[in-house]
Design a protein around this motif. Structure first.
Motif, short mmCIF file in Angstrom:
data_model
loop_
_atom_site.label_atom_id
_atom_site.label_comp_id
_atom_site.label_asym_id
_atom_site.label_seq_id
_atom_site.Cartn_x
_atom_site.Cartn_y
_atom_site.Cartn_z
N LEU A 6 -20.45 33.08 29.70
CA LEU A 6 -19.95 33.84 28.56
C LEU A 6 -18.63 33.24 28.11
CD1 LEU A 6 -21.96 36.09 29.59
CD2 LEU A 6 -20.33 37.69 28.67
N ARG A 17 -20.98 42.11 32.07
CA ARG A 17 -20.20 40.90 32.36
C ARG A 17 -18.87 40.90 31.61
NH1 ARG A 17 -23.25 36.18 34.30
NH2 ARG A 17 -25.30 36.88 34.96
N LEU A 64 -26.37 40.26 18.41
CA LEU A 64 -26.75 39.11 19.22
C LEU A 64 -27.89 38.34 18.54
CD1 LEU A 64 -26.70 40.52 22.86
CD2 LEU A 64 -25.07 38.95 21.84
N LEU A 66 -30.39 37.42 27.24
CA LEU A 66 -29.77 38.44 28.07
C LEU A 66 -29.81 39.77 27.34
CD1 LEU A 66 -28.36 35.89 29.43
CD2 LEU A 66 -26.54 37.47 29.95
N HIS A 110 -27.31 30.30 28.14
CA HIS A 110 -28.32 30.67 29.15
C HIS A 110 -29.46 29.67 29.11
CE1 HIS A 110 -30.38 32.57 25.67
NE2 HIS A 110 -29.16 32.94 25.35
N ILE A 132 -22.97 33.09 24.44
CA ILE A 132 -23.62 33.14 25.74
C ILE A 132 -24.49 31.91 25.90
CG2 ILE A 132 -25.08 34.54 27.25
CD1 ILE A 132 -24.45 36.74 24.87
N GLU A 178 -26.58 43.85 29.96
CA GLU A 178 -26.11 42.85 30.92
C GLU A 178 -24.86 42.13 30.41
OE1 GLU A 178 -27.96 39.09 33.43
OE2 GLU A 178 -29.31 40.36 32.27
N VAL A 179 -24.85 41.81 29.11
CA VAL A 179 -23.68 41.16 28.50
C VAL A 179 -22.48 42.10 28.57
CG1 VAL A 179 -22.73 40.20 26.37
CG2 VAL A 179 -25.10 39.74 26.97
N ARG A 204 -28.37 43.33 26.05
CA ARG A 204 -27.07 43.78 25.56
C ARG A 204 -26.29 44.45 26.70
NH1 ARG A 204 -28.53 47.55 21.68
NH2 ARG A 204 -29.36 46.03 20.26
N VAL A 211 -21.53 45.69 22.50
CA VAL A 211 -22.02 44.38 22.12
C VAL A 211 -23.08 44.58 21.05
CG1 VAL A 211 -23.11 42.26 22.93
CG2 VAL A 211 -21.59 43.52 24.45
#
Length: 133
Positions: free
Chosen positions: A9, A45, A62, A37, A31, A29, A41-42, A39, A59
């Protein structure tokens, strides 16, 4: 595709917005071995990164880059719950489970009711706009 592959990130355009009591930024991000990922999980983190509660992190927006491996979006970290409730749009509060969605009849039903009421005046108008039995 490795479901627990490496994820990076990176935040840019970071602003501490005192007026809206939040930190705001663009999040990138990386990956390479994952499809994307969530929202959630982001947010988890980012909460770790900015030493905040997961509930205060929002967030949205995305988007995965064509070809995969990289996603970008926006992130907000609110100072407290009060500020979040005050400044966050209602639909995002509903998404987070911080507000209840208002259940209203379908658009077609509302329009039909309105047009039925147009034919009357006074007290009868109220009766015409009421739901049919």
């Amino acid at each position: 595709m490795d479901p627990n592959g490496p994820v990076t990130l990176r935040t840019s355009k970071f602003i501490t917005n005192r007026l809206l009591q939040r930190k705001q930024f663009v999040v990138t991000i990386t990956h390479p071995t994952r499809a994307n990922l969530s929202r959630d999980e982001v947010a988890e983190r980012l909460a770790q990164l900015y030493k905040s509660e997961k509930e205060r992190v929002v967030v949205f927006g995305l988007r995965a880059k064509f070809g995969g491996g990289v996603s970008t979006g926006f992130g907000l970290v609110y100072d407290d719950e009060e500020a979040q409730r005050k400044f966050e749009p209602k639909y995002r509060l509903i998404r987070k489970g911080m507000a209840e969605k208002v259940q209203k009849p379908s658009r077609k039903l509302r329009k039909e009711r309105k047009n039925r009421a147009k034919k009357f005046r006074g007290v009868k108008k109220i009766g015409a706009s009421a739901a049919k039995k």
